[in-house]
Motif scaffolding. Structure first.
Motif, PDB file in Angstrom:
ATOM      1  N   TYR A 195       0.868  -1.184   0.000  1.00 49.21           N
ATOM      2  CA  TYR A 195       0.000   0.000   0.000  1.00 49.21           C
ATOM      3  C   TYR A 195       0.898   1.226   0.000  1.00 49.21           C
ATOM      4  O   TYR A 195       1.863   1.308   0.757  1.00 49.21           O
ATOM      5  CB  TYR A 195      -0.932  -0.017   1.213  1.00 49.21           C
ATOM      6  CG  TYR A 195      -2.137  -0.878   0.926  1.00 49.21           C
ATOM      7  CD1 TYR A 195      -3.236  -0.346   0.246  1.00 49.21           C
ATOM      8  CD2 TYR A 195      -2.161  -2.216   1.279  1.00 49.21           C
ATOM      9  CE1 TYR A 195      -4.317  -1.146  -0.076  1.00 49.21           C
ATOM     10  CE2 TYR A 195      -3.246  -3.020   0.965  1.00 49.21           C
ATOM     11  CZ  TYR A 195      -4.322  -2.474   0.290  1.00 49.21           C
ATOM     12  OH  TYR A 195      -5.381  -3.246  -0.037  1.00 49.21           O
ATOM     13  N   ARG A 242      -3.390   3.298  -2.191  1.00 52.17           N
ATOM     14  CA  ARG A 242      -3.728   2.296  -3.203  1.00 52.17           C
ATOM     15  C   ARG A 242      -2.695   1.184  -3.137  1.00 52.17           C
ATOM     16  O   ARG A 242      -1.535   1.432  -2.784  1.00 52.17           O
ATOM     17  CB  ARG A 242      -3.701   2.913  -4.597  1.00 52.17           C
ATOM     18  CG  ARG A 242      -4.812   3.916  -4.770  1.00 52.17           C
ATOM     19  CD  ARG A 242      -4.940   4.249  -6.229  1.00 52.17           C
ATOM     20  NE  ARG A 242      -6.058   5.143  -6.406  1.00 52.17           N
ATOM     21  CZ  ARG A 242      -6.023   6.230  -7.129  1.00 52.17           C
ATOM     22  NH1 ARG A 242      -4.924   6.558  -7.753  1.00 52.17           N
ATOM     23  NH2 ARG A 242      -7.085   6.988  -7.264  1.00 52.17           N
ATOM     24  N   GLU A 243      -3.168  -0.015  -3.511  1.00 51.93           N
ATOM     25  CA  GLU A 243      -2.208  -1.115  -3.537  1.00 51.93           C
ATOM     26  C   GLU A 243      -1.492  -1.051  -4.881  1.00 51.93           C
ATOM     27  O   GLU A 243      -2.126  -1.174  -5.938  1.00 51.93           O
ATOM     28  CB  GLU A 243      -2.917  -2.465  -3.358  1.00 51.93           C
ATOM     29  CG  GLU A 243      -1.922  -3.545  -2.973  1.00 51.93           C
ATOM     30  CD  GLU A 243      -2.545  -4.892  -2.708  1.00 51.93           C
ATOM     31  OE1 GLU A 243      -3.756  -5.055  -2.933  1.00 51.93           O
ATOM     32  OE2 GLU A 243      -1.793  -5.793  -2.277  1.00 51.93           O
ATOM     33  N   GLN A 244      -0.204  -0.793  -4.819  1.00 55.33           N
ATOM     34  CA  GLN A 244       0.577  -0.569  -6.038  1.00 55.33           C
ATOM     35  C   GLN A 244       1.652  -1.642  -6.168  1.00 55.33           C
ATOM     36  O   GLN A 244       2.100  -2.220  -5.175  1.00 55.33           O
ATOM     37  CB  GLN A 244       1.283   0.787  -5.950  1.00 55.33           C
ATOM     38  CG  GLN A 244       0.383   1.966  -5.763  1.00 55.33           C
ATOM     39  CD  GLN A 244       0.168   2.748  -7.052  1.00 55.33           C
ATOM     40  OE1 GLN A 244      -0.944   3.111  -7.363  1.00 55.33           O
ATOM     41  NE2 GLN A 244       1.221   2.971  -7.810  1.00 55.33           N
ATOM     42  N   ASP A 255       2.401   0.759 -10.982  1.00 55.70           N
ATOM     43  CA  ASP A 255       1.002   0.777 -11.426  1.00 55.70           C
ATOM     44  C   ASP A 255       0.140   0.174 -10.332  1.00 55.70           C
ATOM     45  O   ASP A 255       0.641  -0.517  -9.440  1.00 55.70           O
ATOM     46  CB  ASP A 255       0.849  -0.038 -12.716  1.00 55.70           C
ATOM     47  CG  ASP A 255      -0.241   0.551 -13.593  1.00 55.70           C
ATOM     48  OD1 ASP A 255      -1.104   1.263 -13.043  1.00 55.70           O
ATOM     49  OD2 ASP A 255      -0.217   0.302 -14.796  1.00 55.70           O
ATOM     50  N   GLU A 256      -1.167   0.453 -10.441  1.00 50.08           N
ATOM     51  CA  GLU A 256      -2.086  -0.108  -9.438  1.00 50.08           C
ATOM     52  C   GLU A 256      -2.184  -1.609  -9.625  1.00 50.08           C
ATOM     53  O   GLU A 256      -2.283  -2.076 -10.762  1.00 50.08           O
ATOM     54  CB  GLU A 256      -3.471   0.520  -9.616  1.00 50.08           C
ATOM     55  CG  GLU A 256      -3.781   1.492  -8.527  1.00 50.08           C
ATOM     56  CD  GLU A 256      -5.192   1.986  -8.598  1.00 50.08           C
ATOM     57  OE1 GLU A 256      -6.096   1.171  -8.451  1.00 50.08           O
ATOM     58  OE2 GLU A 256      -5.345   3.192  -8.819  1.00 50.08           O
TER      59      GLU A 256
END
Ligand SMILES: Nc1nc2c(ncn2[C@@H]2O[C@@H]3COP(=O)(O)O[C@H]4[C@@H](O)[C@H](n5cnc6c(=O)[nH]c(N)nc65)O[C@@H]4COP(=O)(O)O[C@H]3[C@H]2O)c(=O)[nH]1
Length: 549
Positions: free
Chosen positions: A221, A226-228, A247-248
């Motif tokens: 995170y 966001r989890e990237q 990127d996500e």
């Protein structure tokens, strides 16, 4: 109306279908997990490749610039003449991203650029005493109204040559590698601070990835919540700088359609196949034929021995050999539960053969002491129809002289079967004695009794159990005794359980008894231990006296 679950076969298949479903679900989970991991690996390597390509591109450009800077000779302020300016410009024109090459003297004054000679030297930082290419920036170049960065080298005399590079040039390249929701950036390898970015730069929390010394992938995170997934790749020409592409996760790893329609079909077929295999396997394993075959192979059939006792002196005259199945799951099984199956499947002959061998080994000691020791063994029509079994009985007669074969009346009176009649004659001619088991329960014509060389009548235990209760049955017992006297046969009373029965049998002058009053059927070891301790004479337990009194 009959529901589906009322069908017996459906009920049998249902548990297998459920187990098969569980296995199929497990296979599916495994398969899906593998798919997710494979997709993850693919995306990881895709992202890594992009980061490596970008850093390789930057390394190539930086090393070109480095080579150009290395061509510049140390200058003094006075040599920034038109010849020098020309040389700096021509060098600059060979390297696309460089917009200016400048010279700084050791005092930190920019005195000469590819554009002009600065008569009023511009004060900048003095060159550090450091060998190799270094990076400075980002900075704002006033005359270009654009951000830029500087690549510089300190020369032998302590002066510096540097190249001014437009940030937009790098930014454009970063753009080519970024996705819509991700970002690419050139960052400081030690602090993670962004120098040039494309997209919304963010850092993982916590930032345990710093300093960046080698290529690494992080899935975490980020500060943007966001989890990237991010790949960091340090530059070879300037390890203090790193390229990062991120990127996500949800965009990068697409978990849609993990199982295709064909995959579902394959899983359905697997489920059907597993159900069928489970059903067939359980049928095979529960199949009595298979069970008996396995038990024979594992030597699970064992002998128990029940003493046959002369009532007058309570001496053990012999034993009846009774089979038990030492089942690995169900424990000790009574012969009633498996003898009919053994007959039906054709395994009884083999079982009796094993039984005889065991009997001889286990009782050898008693037989050697007393060759008249009676050993009765139950046989069926299948034995009398097998030449191999008959030969084996005759062979064992020489080892067990007191061998008696017990047959039930129905086997004996099968006058239509010549082979059985012939087998009886062969056996008795070899000296083997015959006992009629459960006598009185079937029909045995007197003519057969007089024609066949029978020695013993084993009065069925139902007649003994009826003593003192049922007049009709005791009359049959009296008639058996009468018949035996006339045909000079010996009666063995089976199932003697009480002293009351014992008294009545004594009145009827029945000499040989067998029953729980004396002893239950015992394993050879126990029987031999008892005989060892107390001799061949049995005593009726006091507890039974009380019980039957
Ligand atoms: N209620 C009561 N029962 C008593 C008493 N004394 C003995 N018994 C039981 O009566 C049965 C006598 O054997 P059977 O009439 O030959 O009847 C035998 C025989 O027909 C058959 N069988 C047993 N062993 C073999 C064998 O090795 N081969 C064959 N072919 N059949 C066998 O299975 C039958 C049952 O055998 P088991 O369960 O061992 O049962 C035995 C024995 O344990 C008693 O005082 N009271």
């Amino acid at each position: 109306m009959t529901s589906l679950t009322n069908l017996p076969r459906f009920n049998k298949i249902l548990p297998h279908a459920a187990i098969a479903l569980l296995i199929t679900v497990a296979i599916t989970i495994f398969f899906v997990y593998q798919q997710i991991e494979a997709r993850k690996k693919l995306q990881y390597s895709h992202l890594t490749l992009k980061a490596q390509q970008l850093s390789a591109w930057l390394d190539t450009n930086f090393s070109i610039i480095n080579n150009v800077l290395m061509e510049v000779e140390p200058l003094t302020a006075d040599t920034c003449d038109s010849e020098m300016l020309f040389e700096l410009r021509s060098l600059m024109f060979n390297v696309a991203p460089v917009v200016e090459i400048g010279m700084v003297n050791s005092a930190g004054e920019l005195i000469c650029t590819s554009w002009q000679r600065h008569h009023n030297a511009i004060k900048v930082n003095p060159p550090p005493d450091q060998y190799g290419l270094r990076f400075v920036g980002p900075l704002n170049v006033e005359y270009m109204q654009q951000p830029a960065f500087v690549l510089a080298r300190t020369l032998r005399d302590g002066s510096e040559v540097n190249a001014l590079v437009r940030i937009r040039w790098l930014k454009n390249q970063l753009k080519n590698y970024a996705s819509e929701l991700g970002f690419t950036a050139l960052i400081d390898s030690d602090t993670g601070n962004p120098i040039v970015t494309n997209g919304l730069y963010s850092r993982p929390k916590p930032a345990t990835h710093l300093p960046i010394d080698f290529d690494l992938i992080i899935q975490a995170y980020f500060q943007n919540n966001r989890e990237q997934i991010a790949v960091y790749s340090p530059l070879t020409t300037l390890p203090k700088l790193s390229i990062v592409i991120s990127d996500e996760k949800s965009i990068l790893i697409d978990n849609d359609e993990l199982i295709s329609p064909t995959g579902f079909l394959v899983l359905f077929i697997i489920w059907l196949a597993l159900t069928a295999v489970g059903y067939m396997l359980s049928n095979y394993l529960s199949d009595s034929r298979h069970q008996l075959k396995r038990a024979l192979k594992r030597d699970e059939f064992i002998n128990y021995y029940q003493p046959i006792v002369a009532h007058r002196d309570k001496k053990i005259m012999g034993v009846e050999v009774l089979m038990r199945w030492q089942h690995p799951v169900e424990g000790l099984k009574s012969p009633i539960t498996f003898i009919p199956e053994a007959i039906a499947t054709g395994y009884l002959n083999l079982m009796t053969s094993q039984q005889l061998a065991k009997c001889y080994t286990e009782l050898k000691h008693l037989i050697d002491k007393d060759p008249d020791f009676i050993v009765t063994i139950n046989i069926s029509a299948c034995h009398l129809l097998s030449q191999q079994a008959i030969t084996e009985f005759i062979r064992y007669k020489t080892r067990i002289p007191g061998l008696v074969l017990e047959v039930t009346e129905d086997v004996l009176i099968d006058e239509t079967n010549e082979s059985i009649q012939h087998a009886f004659i062969t056996l008795t001619q070899a000296g083997i004695q015959i006992a009629i088991d459960d006598f009185g329960t079937g029909y045995c014509g007197l003519s057969y009794l007089s024609q066949l060389p029978v020695t013993y009548l084993k009065a069925d235990k139902s007649f003994i159990a009826a003593i003192g209760t049922d007049g009709m049955h005791t009359h049959v017992l009296e008639m058996i005794v009468d018949l035996a006297q006339k045909l000079e046969l010996t009666v063995i009373a089976e199932g003697v359980e009480t002293t009351e029965q014992l008294d009545y049998l004594t009145q009827l002058k029945i000499e040989l008894h067998q029953g729980w009053l004396y002893s239950k059927a015992l394993p050879a070891k126990v029987l031999l231990e008892q005989i060892e301790q107390r001799g061949f004479t049995l005593s009726i337990p006091a507890s039974l006296h009380k019980k039957t009194a």
